[in-house]
Design an enzyme around this catalytic site. Structure first.
Site, PDB file in Angstrom:
ATOM      1  N   CYS A 164       0.866  -1.173   0.000  1.00  7.25           N
ATOM      2  CA  CYS A 164       0.000   0.000   0.000  1.00  7.25           C
ATOM      3  C   CYS A 164       0.907   1.229   0.000  1.00  7.25           C
ATOM      4  O   CYS A 164       1.595   1.498   0.992  1.00  7.25           O
ATOM      5  CB  CYS A 164      -0.895  -0.025   1.234  1.00  7.25           C
ATOM      6  SG  CYS A 164      -2.183   1.225   1.229  1.00  7.25           S
ATOM      7  N   CYS A 189      29.110 -23.109 -14.483  1.00  6.95           N
ATOM      8  CA  CYS A 189      29.838 -22.003 -15.115  1.00  6.95           C
ATOM      9  C   CYS A 189      28.867 -20.986 -15.695  1.00  6.95           C
ATOM     10  O   CYS A 189      28.043 -21.322 -16.553  1.00  6.95           O
ATOM     11  CB  CYS A 189      30.755 -22.544 -16.214  1.00  6.95           C
ATOM     12  SG  CYS A 189      31.594 -21.249 -17.156  1.00  6.95           S
TER      13      CYS A 189
END
Length: 335
Positions: A164, A189
């Protein structure tokens, strides 16, 4: 009406406005435990933008300064972005960091812009707010520390959360293609991982680096010692309108052997471990569902070794590692 009753009614009205009905949501609609796994604390990540309060006053309008630097709350239904549903990205009004995508915005009915998820939760900082009788969770921009609003657990599925936010704390950038989201994977890798993901339609940006360890800003040589705790990882941006996060997770499991522990092929060490670093609760749930499905399917003869952990500080690798396969005709890892 007696003066005392008028005063009581006025006090109640002021309370509702200042609390923004937010504390009432927390009190009556709270589902204990939903926010329990969210990290709450002061200065959750290093500030990227540092200014004095005098400098903030010079750069922000009086209204925005009151909202963002003095933790103010604008009156309900008064903000420009409460019922704003244009396609694009909502930015921190103080520093311009992209925070929320229009795809996660919805009308909560309480009078403030509401979002069910962030573009990247690491861009937000959560703090305990005890300024009212009902405790709340304050939301700040992690890059500059400015107040945005509050977080509640009365949001829609699948996340169940409700950011909010004050309209005055937001800027907006229209994007016809929709907002991008962030995903982070470690699968051995990182050269080959980046190459494979980077070729997918909907993946808009890639960056290889190190994450999940304890050594700040490590070098490649330090990570290779296997003492920093970091994994070689890929952080990517993707357009969810073109490719879903679930699709990325399934591709992740298809491009490496997720049953190997602390290695991939000839690359051995914890830096080559298999990890999904989730950025939102929705990502966590999606990844967990795919993992459960794969474990039940019998696709792999050994148990999955892939870890599912929250996204942490990401340190980009040295420039020569970035898009390695595009810079070199031959790569060093088998993909």
């Amino acid at each position: 009406m007696p003066l005392k009753i008028k005063a009581a009614v006025l006090a109640a009205a002021v309370f509702l406005t200042m609390a923004g009905w937010k504390s009432l949501n927390a009190l009556f609609l709270s589902r204990p435990g939903l926010l329990a796994e969210r990290p709450i604390g002061e200065d959750a990540m290093s500030r990227k933008i540092m200014k004095t309060e005098s400098e903030w006053k010079e750069t922000l309008s009086p209204e925005t300064y009151a909202m963002m630097r003095e933790c103010g709350t604008e009156p309900p239904f008064s903000g420009a972005y409460n019922l704003h549903f244009e396609k694009g990205v909502y930015l921190c009004a103080a520093c311009g960091t992209p925070l929320f995508g229009s795809d996660s915005k919805y009308d909560h009915g309480t009078g403030w812009p509401s979002f069910s998820s962030a573009i990247d939760e690491s861009r937000l900082e959560l703090r305990r707010d005890l300024s009212l009788p009902v405790p709340r969770v304050e939301v700040r921009c992690a890059a500059c520390g400015s107040h945005l609003g509050h977080l509640f657990d009365d949001g829609p599925a699948p996340t169940g959360v409700h950011y909010c936010v004050n309209s005055a704390a937001l800027g907006f950038e229209a994007r016809t293609s929709g907002a991008t989201e962030t995903a982070t994977f470690a699968a051995g890798c990182f050269w080959g991982v980046e190459y494979k993901f980077g070729r997918l339609k909907g993946v808009t940006a890639t960056r290889v680096g190190y994450t999940g360890g304890t050594t700040p800003n490590p070098s490649y040589e330090q990570v290779c010692t296997d003492r920093t705790g970091h994994a070689e990882a890929l952080r990517l941006e993707f357009d969810p309108s073109l490719i879903r996060y679930e699709d990325l997770v399934r591709i992740f499991f298809g491009l490496h052997d997720p049953t190997q522990v602390d290695r991939q092929g000839l690359d051995v060490g914890r830096q080559y471990r298999s990890v999904i670093f989730y950025h939102t609760q929705a990502q966590k749930e999606t990844a967990a569902r795919v993992v459960s499905e794969l474990e039940r399917s019998g696709r792999f003869s050994r148990p999955l070794a892939t870890a599912l952990v929250p996204a942490a500080e990401f340190y980009p690798a040295e420039d020569y590692h970035q898009k390695f396969y595009e810079k070199n005709e031959k790569g060093a890892c088998a993909f």
